[in-house]
Scaffold this motif. Structure first.
Motif, short mmCIF file in Angstrom:
data_model
loop_
_atom_site.label_atom_id
_atom_site.label_comp_id
_atom_site.label_asym_id
_atom_site.label_seq_id
_atom_site.Cartn_x
_atom_site.Cartn_y
_atom_site.Cartn_z
N ASP A 208 0.83 -1.19 0.00
CA ASP A 208 0.00 0.00 0.00
C ASP A 208 0.87 1.25 0.00
N GLY A 209 0.40 2.28 -0.67
CA GLY A 209 1.12 3.54 -0.77
C GLY A 209 0.36 4.49 -1.66
N ASP A 210 1.05 5.40 -2.31
CA ASP A 210 0.40 6.36 -3.20
C ASP A 210 0.04 5.70 -4.53
N GLY A 211 -1.09 6.11 -5.10
CA GLY A 211 -1.48 5.61 -6.41
C GLY A 211 -2.32 4.35 -6.35
N GLU A 212 -2.61 3.81 -7.52
CA GLU A 212 -3.44 2.62 -7.62
C GLU A 212 -2.70 1.39 -7.07
N PHE A 213 -3.45 0.50 -6.43
CA PHE A 213 -2.89 -0.75 -5.94
C PHE A 213 -3.92 -1.84 -6.23
N ILE A 214 -3.59 -2.70 -7.18
CA ILE A 214 -4.53 -3.70 -7.69
C ILE A 214 -3.91 -5.09 -7.60
N VAL A 215 -4.68 -6.05 -7.13
CA VAL A 215 -4.30 -7.46 -7.15
C VAL A 215 -5.40 -8.21 -7.90
N SER A 216 -5.00 -9.00 -8.89
CA SER A 216 -5.98 -9.70 -9.71
C SER A 216 -5.47 -11.08 -10.10
N ASP A 217 -6.40 -11.96 -10.42
CA ASP A 217 -6.04 -13.26 -10.99
C ASP A 217 -6.31 -13.29 -12.48
N MET A 218 -6.48 -12.10 -13.06
CA MET A 218 -6.69 -11.99 -14.51
C MET A 218 -5.44 -11.47 -15.20
N GLU A 219 -5.27 -11.87 -16.46
CA GLU A 219 -4.20 -11.29 -17.26
C GLU A 219 -4.49 -9.80 -17.47
N ARG A 220 -3.45 -9.05 -17.83
CA ARG A 220 -3.60 -7.60 -17.96
C ARG A 220 -4.71 -7.22 -18.93
N ASP A 221 -4.78 -7.84 -20.11
CA ASP A 221 -5.80 -7.48 -21.10
C ASP A 221 -7.20 -7.80 -20.59
N ALA A 222 -7.34 -8.96 -19.94
CA ALA A 222 -8.65 -9.35 -19.41
C ALA A 222 -9.08 -8.40 -18.30
N LEU A 223 -8.12 -7.99 -17.47
CA LEU A 223 -8.44 -7.05 -16.40
C LEU A 223 -8.86 -5.70 -16.97
N THR A 224 -8.16 -5.25 -18.01
CA THR A 224 -8.52 -3.98 -18.66
C THR A 224 -9.94 -4.04 -19.21
N ASP A 225 -10.28 -5.16 -19.85
CA ASP A 225 -11.64 -5.31 -20.39
C ASP A 225 -12.68 -5.31 -19.27
#
Length: 252
Positions: A208-225
């Protein structure tokens, strides 16, 4: 006067999906604009890495609904079948996380997901209360624990911010409530975007800190969609309530 007051209520309600839309848009932009790096090419500041998630020194947690080993769990309760001009009385979520490691072809990085936004797919999804069935033993035990925690907090006169307001609902699904849990489990593909800090030994921890902090089990493209779809659903909900506010407050 009553119509104007009702219109103002709709306008206030519209602020909720508006705020969530802004959050989803910021997250989507952060994912699309941050290049994924190797774990051996990290620096202080915002980074994005992907690989396989594994248990770290802290081990795993026990999924409160299924009993499986997990590294992060999110459960949600929301009221289904709510009319467009009504507000859901139950809409809340809870979570559990434990520090873990993300491993790629070059090395590993520690991740402390305490303050992360958990964007988890349905790969390890579990709907644990349905209108037509009784929850399983593990889910029932989980619900009982939450209810007991709520009772103790109420008896002690304290406010507990936690879990889910299950005590406000009938647990066998009769109030159109949807209970769902999603999990990140050892061996899953993981994507992490967040601020990295040096451990002082050549390694890094993303936490945790400044800016976005994301944890996902999706690939980058799938997460973007997925984030993109969420954006426009939230935008549509916000516009609907703004339109209702104008119609009820000034045109009706």
């Amino acid at each position: 006067m009553a119509s104007i007051s009702t219109g103002l209520v709709f306008a206030v309600i519209a602020l909720i999906p508006t705020y969530l839309f802004v959050q989803a848009r910021q997250a989507s932009q952060a994912v699309s604009s941050t290049e994924t790096r190797s774990t051996t090419a990290l620096t202080e500041g915002p980074v994005a890495v992907s690989g396989t998630v594994e248990a770290g020194p802290a081990g795993t947690l026990t999924h409160p609904v299924t009993g499986a080993d997990a590294l992060a769990v999110r459960w949600d309760v929301d009221e289904r079948g709510v009319a467009e001009d009504e507000v859901a009385e139950v809409d809340d979520s809870g979570r559990q996380t434990v520090p873990f490691r993300l491993v790629d072809d070059d090395g590993a990085v520690d991740v402390d997901p305490t303050g992360a936004d958990l964007h988890l797919s349905t790969a390890h999804g579990e709907t644990f209360v349905e209108a037509t069935s009784t929850p399983g033993e593990q889910a029932t035990s989980f619900i009982d624990r939450v209810q007991e925690n709520e009772r103790r907090s109420h008896d002690a006169g304290t406010k507990q911010i936690h879990n889910t307001p299950i005590n406000e609902a009938r647990v066998h699904g009769v109030d159109d409530l949807h209970y769902q849990a999603r999990a990140l489990q050892p061996g899953d593909t993981g994507y992490v975007l967040g601020p990295a800090r040096s451990n002082g030994d050549g390694g890094y921890t993303i936490g945790d800190g400044d800016g976005e902090f994301i944890v996902s089990d999706m690939e980058r493209d799938a997460l973007t969609d997925d984030l993109g779809s969420s954006q426009w659903l939230l935008a549509g909900a916000a516009l609907l309530f703004y339109a209702l506010a104008v119609y009820v407050g000034f045109l009706a």
